[in-house]
Design a protein around this motif. Sequence first.
Motif, PDB file in Angstrom:
ATOM      1  N   GLU A   1       0.664  -0.903   0.007  1.00 43.58           N
ATOM      2  CA  GLU A   1       0.448   0.290  -0.108  1.00 43.58           C
ATOM      3  C   GLU A   1       1.458   1.228  -0.005  1.00 43.58           C
ATOM      4  N   LEU A   2       0.649   2.156  -0.995  1.00 43.18           N
ATOM      5  CA  LEU A   2       1.544   3.193  -0.471  1.00 43.18           C
ATOM      6  C   LEU A   2       0.666   4.392  -0.256  1.00 43.18           C
ATOM      7  N   PRO A   3       1.325   5.372   0.527  1.00 43.44           N
ATOM      8  CA  PRO A   3       0.882   6.538   0.932  1.00 43.44           C
ATOM      9  C   PRO A   3      -0.043   7.878   0.608  1.00 43.44           C
ATOM     10  N   ALA A   4      -0.968   7.921   0.526  1.00 37.69           N
ATOM     11  CA  ALA A   4      -1.979   8.866  -0.219  1.00 37.69           C
ATOM     12  C   ALA A   4      -1.203   9.850  -0.531  1.00 37.69           C
ATOM     13  N   THR A   5       0.000  10.339  -0.415  1.00 37.65           N
ATOM     14  CA  THR A   5       0.765  11.877  -1.192  1.00 37.65           C
ATOM     15  C   THR A   5       1.722  11.045  -1.137  1.00 37.65           C
ATOM     16  N   ASN A   6       2.099  11.878  -2.072  1.00 36.56           N
ATOM     17  CA  ASN A   6       3.376  12.225  -2.886  1.00 36.56           C
ATOM     18  C   ASN A   6       3.831  11.008  -3.541  1.00 36.56           C
ATOM     19  N   TRP A   7       3.360   9.751  -3.349  1.00 40.01           N
ATOM     20  CA  TRP A   7       3.943   8.340  -4.111  1.00 40.01           C
ATOM     21  C   TRP A   7       2.920   7.843  -5.011  1.00 40.01           C
ATOM     22  N   SER A   8       3.471   7.400  -6.009  1.00 34.26           N
ATOM     23  CA  SER A   8       2.851   7.088  -7.258  1.00 34.26           C
ATOM     24  C   SER A   8       2.908   5.763  -8.492  1.00 34.26           C
ATOM     25  N   SER A   9       2.194   4.803  -8.363  1.00 33.31           N
ATOM     26  CA  SER A   9       2.836   4.220  -9.321  1.00 33.31           C
ATOM     27  C   SER A   9       2.583   4.322 -10.733  1.00 33.31           C
ATOM     28  N   PRO A  10       3.248   3.237 -11.539  1.00 31.84           N
ATOM     29  CA  PRO A  10       3.272   3.523 -12.960  1.00 31.84           C
ATOM     30  C   PRO A  10       1.919   2.410 -13.630  1.00 31.84           C
ATOM     31  N   SER A  11       1.804   1.708 -12.605  1.00 34.15           N
ATOM     32  CA  SER A  11       0.333   0.894 -13.016  1.00 34.15           C
ATOM     33  C   SER A  11      -0.700   1.232 -12.282  1.00 34.15           C
ATOM     34  N   PHE A  12      -0.733   0.719 -11.479  1.00 27.43           N
ATOM     35  CA  PHE A  12      -1.663   1.130 -10.019  1.00 27.43           C
ATOM     36  C   PHE A  12      -1.258   0.924  -9.053  1.00 27.43           C
ATOM     37  N   PRO A  13      -2.044   1.676  -7.772  1.00 26.67           N
ATOM     38  CA  PRO A  13      -1.425   2.061  -7.125  1.00 26.67           C
ATOM     39  C   PRO A  13      -0.845   0.921  -6.160  1.00 26.67           C
ATOM     40  N   GLN A  14      -1.323   0.223  -6.226  1.00 28.01           N
ATOM     41  CA  GLN A  14      -1.595  -1.096  -5.153  1.00 28.01           C
ATOM     42  C   GLN A  14      -0.801  -2.941  -5.721  1.00 28.01           C
TER      43      GLN A  14
ATOM     44  N   ALA B   1       7.027  19.029   8.084  1.00 25.37           N
ATOM     45  CA  ALA B   1       6.334  17.692   7.421  1.00 25.37           C
ATOM     46  C   ALA B   1       7.849  16.263   6.254  1.00 25.37           C
ATOM     47  N   LEU B   2       7.690  14.808   6.735  1.00 23.77           N
ATOM     48  CA  LEU B   2       8.235  13.733   6.835  1.00 23.77           C
ATOM     49  C   LEU B   2       7.303  12.760   5.640  1.00 23.77           C
ATOM     50  N   PRO B   3       8.253  12.505   5.147  1.00 25.53           N
ATOM     51  CA  PRO B   3       7.694  10.955   4.556  1.00 25.53           C
ATOM     52  C   PRO B   3       7.354   9.929   4.861  1.00 25.53           C
ATOM     53  N   GLU B   4       6.691   9.585   4.553  1.00 20.45           N
ATOM     54  CA  GLU B   4       6.123   8.205   4.805  1.00 20.45           C
ATOM     55  C   GLU B   4       6.355   7.317   3.332  1.00 20.45           C
ATOM     56  N   TRP B   5       6.234   5.971   4.065  1.00 24.88           N
ATOM     57  CA  TRP B   5       7.137   5.389   3.075  1.00 24.88           C
ATOM     58  C   TRP B   5       5.860   3.724   2.993  1.00 24.88           C
ATOM     59  N   PRO B   6       6.111   3.318   1.461  1.00 27.59           N
ATOM     60  CA  PRO B   6       5.398   2.240   1.852  1.00 27.59           C
ATOM     61  C   PRO B   6       5.245   0.911   3.063  1.00 27.59           C
TER      62      PRO B   6
ATOM     63  N   GLY C   1      -0.441  -9.323   9.229  1.00 27.10           N
ATOM     64  CA  GLY C   1       0.947  -8.649  10.025  1.00 27.10           C
ATOM     65  C   GLY C   1       1.075  -7.399   8.495  1.00 27.10           C
ATOM     66  N   ALA C   2       2.227  -7.156   9.216  1.00 27.14           N
ATOM     67  CA  ALA C   2       2.775  -5.455   8.158  1.00 27.14           C
ATOM     68  C   ALA C   2       4.055  -5.633   8.627  1.00 27.14           C
ATOM     69  N   ALA C   3       4.938  -4.222   7.352  1.00 24.73           N
ATOM     70  CA  ALA C   3       5.621  -3.829   8.127  1.00 24.73           C
ATOM     71  C   ALA C   3       5.684  -2.801   7.545  1.00 24.73           C
ATOM     72  N   VAL C   4       6.694  -2.043   7.615  1.00 22.71           N
ATOM     73  CA  VAL C   4       7.151  -0.993   6.680  1.00 22.71           C
ATOM     74  C   VAL C   4       8.419  -1.110   5.386  1.00 22.71           C
ATOM     75  N   LEU C   5       8.511  -1.556   4.702  1.00 20.82           N
ATOM     76  CA  LEU C   5       9.375  -1.579   3.919  1.00 20.82           C
ATOM     77  C   LEU C   5      10.766  -0.350   4.304  1.00 20.82           C
ATOM     78  N   PRO C   6      11.807  -1.208   3.805  1.00 22.66           N
ATOM     79  CA  PRO C   6      13.111  -0.308   4.168  1.00 22.66           C
ATOM     80  C   PRO C   6      13.576   0.435   3.354  1.00 22.66           C
ATOM     81  N   ALA C   7      13.858   1.750   3.839  1.00 21.42           N
ATOM     82  CA  ALA C   7      14.231   2.969   3.186  1.00 21.42           C
ATOM     83  C   ALA C   7      15.662   3.171   3.226  1.00 21.42           C
TER      84      ALA C   7
END
Length: 561
Positions: free
Chosen positions: A340-353, A393-398, A419-425
Amino acid sequence: MAEAVWSTDTGEAVYRSRDPVRNLRLRVHLQRITSSNFLHYQPAAQMGKDLIDLATFRPPQTASGHRPDEEEEEEVVIGWQEKLFSQFEVDLYQNESACQSPLDHQYRQEVLKLENSGGRKNRRIFTYTDSDRYTDLEEYCQKITTAASEVPSFLVERMANVRRRRQDRRGMEGSKLKSRIITWEPSEDFIRNSHAINTPLQTMYIMADLGPYGKLGYKAYEHVLCILKVDSNGVITVKPDFTGIKGPYRIETEGEKQEYTSAWKYTIDNVSSLAQPEEEEREQRVFKDLHGRHKEYLSSLVGTDFETTIPGALRLFVNGEVVSAQGYEYDNLYIHFFVELPATNWSSPSFPQFSGVTQTCATKSLGMDKVAYFSYPFTFEAFFLHQDESADALPEWPVLYCKVLSLDFWQRYRVEGYGAAVLPAIPGSHTLTISTWRPMELGLVAELRRFFIGGSLELEDPSYVRIPGTFKGERLSRFGFRTETTGTVTFRLHCLQQSKAFMESNSLRKQMRSVLDRLEGFSQQSSTHNVLEAFRRARRRMQEARESLPQDLVSPSGTLA
């Protein structure tokens, strides 16, 4: 000084050549061992030890009292798949009634031409090509070592009956895949036909007719001097190896009478002509031109322009793998996961998820746990474009979410954990172990329902594992929500980051305050932000407590009565 002893190493040697095999030339020298040259090849330390009676090598006398020299010694230069007829074949193919196949009639014509031109030049040395009907029985012997008392093992006996299959079997384009990839209960015929892979080979035998003088052309006196095998990859197998600096090889024959018993020595040398400097230069030019064309072809597939990101943007590319899952109650597990991508500042070339479902995997016991190994690969790509330049403003990560399920015999599924985990930055290789839990109901009835009919509680929104994206409040309360800790899921992630800020100079970085400067310290900024936020809350409480006190206690000019 005595020369080296006989070479006893008759094992095969393997060579690799890029040149056409038709350029291969071998020189075979065969000589009968007589008393003079036998003593010449024996070292002084072994004189009188294990010597063969010289009467063994005494040649039979002819009517004229001597033997022809060509019967005692012979040297022949042989090319790849060059046919040299033996005396037996010359006698056989002269009889037209013995010719049955087209190859036999071709050999008959060649033999007749040789007889008309004065006969064959070779006497004892001849060849069997890949087209001839000849099989060396010793080559298919089931022995592994040279011990005379060796008993073939069970594996050797089973492999002797296996039919080797060709390696270059490919399905036709447009054909459907087999529905059964794995054969769980293979039959004996299936094992015999599909077990071992055999690379196609071309074989050539260099033979010698070691019969006594005047009795050439008998199959009993034929002996193999050398076996050559060449496959399509340019691998050349020679048995025995080229003589080189080693001593000659030795063959002893036994006959019904003592005068028919003899010993022979022979050498095998590679006399293939070396390429001339002009030919080597021309070959290098051809290879260089070939490699250049192949490079141009690959460049046309990749493209000349390197794909870059826009200024101020970060491209995140993740090659991931669902490695394993362990510690769950039931067997036959599969995993549904998504990013799942954060709602702001992130985009995907094909689909958001990005989401995926692994195959169903049976578990195996590893210590006290049951582990299911998936090895399921996936790929994820996203872009981050920093637009908010405010200091807070701090950047959120997928975030990577996973849902573990099990499948029973009746194809009913049960939820085993979320379960869930933040992707490594930080770019590089990372291994994430995600602990999971599942919602549960109190009472025995709920567990019986889950066991027998597969019903269990599920989350309506899987992002409820962390903070749901639809949540807009200040505090998220899970009071009264009952859960049970289950197992863990292991992910292996290979993260790549691309941005033009990597190429910017230090001065430009300071001016632009690029997103990478913020993202590289993402974890440090998060911890610092938490400390500052706690300090602000404590300061706010102190200010509220200060305002609630009487003014005479707060004022520095206040005095006691």
